[in-house]
Design a protein around this motif. Sequence first.
Motif, PDB file in Angstrom:
ATOM      1  N   SER A 168     -12.689  -7.003  20.195  1.00 55.77           N
ATOM      2  CA  SER A 168     -12.498  -7.301  18.775  1.00 55.77           C
ATOM      3  C   SER A 168     -12.087  -6.028  18.044  1.00 55.77           C
ATOM      4  N   PRO A 169     -11.420  -6.188  16.918  1.00 51.00           N
ATOM      5  CA  PRO A 169     -10.962  -5.020  16.168  1.00 51.00           C
ATOM      6  C   PRO A 169     -12.096  -4.354  15.393  1.00 51.00           C
ATOM      7  N   LEU A 170     -12.036  -3.042  15.315  1.00 44.76           N
ATOM      8  CA  LEU A 170     -12.897  -2.267  14.422  1.00 44.76           C
ATOM      9  C   LEU A 170     -12.191  -2.032  13.100  1.00 44.76           C
ATOM     10  N   LEU A 171     -10.859  -2.076  13.142  1.00 44.50           N
ATOM     11  CA  LEU A 171     -10.021  -1.957  11.947  1.00 44.50           C
ATOM     12  C   LEU A 171      -9.110  -3.174  11.893  1.00 44.50           C
ATOM     13  N   THR A 172      -8.952  -3.746  10.714  1.00 42.83           N
ATOM     14  CA  THR A 172      -7.972  -4.820  10.575  1.00 42.83           C
ATOM     15  C   THR A 172      -6.580  -4.212  10.655  1.00 42.83           C
ATOM     16  N   ARG A 173      -5.618  -5.066  10.846  1.00 43.93           N
ATOM     17  CA  ARG A 173      -4.212  -4.626  10.855  1.00 43.93           C
ATOM     18  C   ARG A 173      -3.881  -3.916   9.542  1.00 43.93           C
ATOM     19  N   GLU A 174      -4.389  -4.454   8.427  1.00 51.42           N
ATOM     20  CA  GLU A 174      -4.111  -3.881   7.105  1.00 51.42           C
ATOM     21  C   GLU A 174      -4.785  -2.511   6.941  1.00 51.42           C
ATOM     22  N   GLU A 175      -6.033  -2.387   7.415  1.00 49.56           N
ATOM     23  CA  GLU A 175      -6.729  -1.094   7.343  1.00 49.56           C
ATOM     24  C   GLU A 175      -5.999  -0.047   8.174  1.00 49.56           C
ATOM     25  N   PHE A 176      -5.542  -0.455   9.352  1.00 53.31           N
ATOM     26  CA  PHE A 176      -4.799   0.462  10.208  1.00 53.31           C
ATOM     27  C   PHE A 176      -3.510   0.922   9.522  1.00 53.31           C
ATOM     28  N   ALA A 177      -2.767  -0.023   8.934  1.00 51.80           N
ATOM     29  CA  ALA A 177      -1.518   0.318   8.243  1.00 51.80           C
ATOM     30  C   ALA A 177      -1.789   1.263   7.078  1.00 51.80           C
ATOM     31  N   ALA A 178      -2.874   1.019   6.350  1.00 53.57           N
ATOM     32  CA  ALA A 178      -3.224   1.892   5.222  1.00 53.57           C
ATOM     33  C   ALA A 178      -3.521   3.305   5.719  1.00 53.57           C
ATOM     34  N   ARG A 179      -4.247   3.419   6.808  1.00 54.23           N
ATOM     35  CA  ARG A 179      -4.576   4.744   7.348  1.00 54.23           C
ATOM     36  C   ARG A 179      -3.333   5.447   7.878  1.00 54.23           C
ATOM     37  N   GLN A 180      -2.421   4.689   8.492  1.00 52.94           N
ATOM     38  CA  GLN A 180      -1.155   5.272   8.940  1.00 52.94           C
ATOM     39  C   GLN A 180      -0.379   5.827   7.748  1.00 52.94           C
ATOM     40  N   SER A 181      -0.341   5.055   6.674  1.00 49.04           N
ATOM     41  CA  SER A 181       0.387   5.461   5.474  1.00 49.04           C
ATOM     42  C   SER A 181      -0.225   6.718   4.866  1.00 49.04           C
TER      43      SER A 181
ATOM     44  N   ARG B 293      -1.297   7.149  14.800  1.00 43.77           N
ATOM     45  CA  ARG B 293       0.030   6.841  15.321  1.00 43.77           C
ATOM     46  C   ARG B 293      -0.121   6.160  16.668  1.00 43.77           C
ATOM     47  N   LEU B 294       0.666   5.142  16.860  1.00 44.21           N
ATOM     48  CA  LEU B 294       0.679   4.448  18.136  1.00 44.21           C
ATOM     49  C   LEU B 294       2.090   4.430  18.676  1.00 44.21           C
ATOM     50  N   GLY B 295       2.196   4.567  19.985  1.00 47.92           N
ATOM     51  CA  GLY B 295       3.484   4.402  20.626  1.00 47.92           C
ATOM     52  C   GLY B 295       3.893   2.943  20.583  1.00 47.92           C
ATOM     53  N   ALA B 296       5.104   2.665  20.987  1.00 51.73           N
ATOM     54  CA  ALA B 296       5.638   1.303  20.906  1.00 51.73           C
ATOM     55  C   ALA B 296       4.796   0.314  21.712  1.00 51.73           C
ATOM     56  N   MET B 297       4.418   0.676  22.938  1.00 52.06           N
ATOM     57  CA  MET B 297       3.628  -0.239  23.769  1.00 52.06           C
ATOM     58  C   MET B 297       2.199  -0.351  23.255  1.00 52.06           C
ATOM     59  N   GLU B 298       1.639   0.740  22.758  1.00 54.56           N
ATOM     60  CA  GLU B 298       0.304   0.667  22.164  1.00 54.56           C
ATOM     61  C   GLU B 298       0.306  -0.285  20.972  1.00 54.56           C
ATOM     62  N   MET B 299       1.355  -0.221  20.176  1.00 56.16           N
ATOM     63  CA  MET B 299       1.446  -1.085  19.009  1.00 56.16           C
ATOM     64  C   MET B 299       1.586  -2.544  19.414  1.00 56.16           C
ATOM     65  N   ARG B 300       2.398  -2.815  20.415  1.00 49.90           N
ATOM     66  CA  ARG B 300       2.542  -4.203  20.902  1.00 49.90           C
ATOM     67  C   ARG B 300       1.206  -4.724  21.416  1.00 49.90           C
ATOM     68  N   PHE B 301       0.478  -3.879  22.130  1.00 45.04           N
ATOM     69  CA  PHE B 301      -0.829  -4.245  22.655  1.00 45.04           C
ATOM     70  C   PHE B 301      -1.808  -4.504  21.503  1.00 45.04           C
ATOM     71  N   ALA B 302      -1.820  -3.617  20.525  1.00 51.01           N
ATOM     72  CA  ALA B 302      -2.698  -3.790  19.359  1.00 51.01           C
ATOM     73  C   ALA B 302      -2.374  -5.097  18.633  1.00 51.01           C
ATOM     74  N   GLN B 303      -1.095  -5.401  18.485  1.00 55.08           N
ATOM     75  CA  GLN B 303      -0.694  -6.653  17.819  1.00 55.08           C
ATOM     76  C   GLN B 303      -1.220  -7.867  18.587  1.00 55.08           C
TER      77      GLN B 303
END
Length: 119
Positions: A64-77, A5-15
């Motif tokens: 650089s990312p260790l997880l892609t955006r898609e991998e992160f979303a899958a793990r969140q789900s 789980r990421l907070g709103a600012m963490e998510m913006r930063f990750a994006q």
Amino acid sequence: METYRLGAMEMRFAQLIWNSAPVSSGELVKLCQRELGWKKSTTYTMLRRLCERGLFQNIGGVVSPLLTREEFAARQSEEFIEQTFHGSLPQFLAAFSTRKKLSEQEIDEIRRLIDGQRG
């Protein structure tokens, strides 16, 4: 279980990182100043936090990312379904479909996904 789980600012930063990676840490500081209004110290604090959580790495000043955006979303789900529905995907789908009727296209897509798992 790790939390994804990421907070709103963490998510913006990750994006920002996902959209720019690989990116030098200096360029990331400039990007965060322009996009988020952050100071250098805030950027490095947030970067350190997300690196410690295993999402990104900063090696030699290159982020650089260790997880892609898609991998992160899958793990969140997966985490959400585990915590909310005791890991039961059918229970999740049942709950989801009581509030939102699935279209024929969505039903077909779900069937294709299930058939692909039978392999």
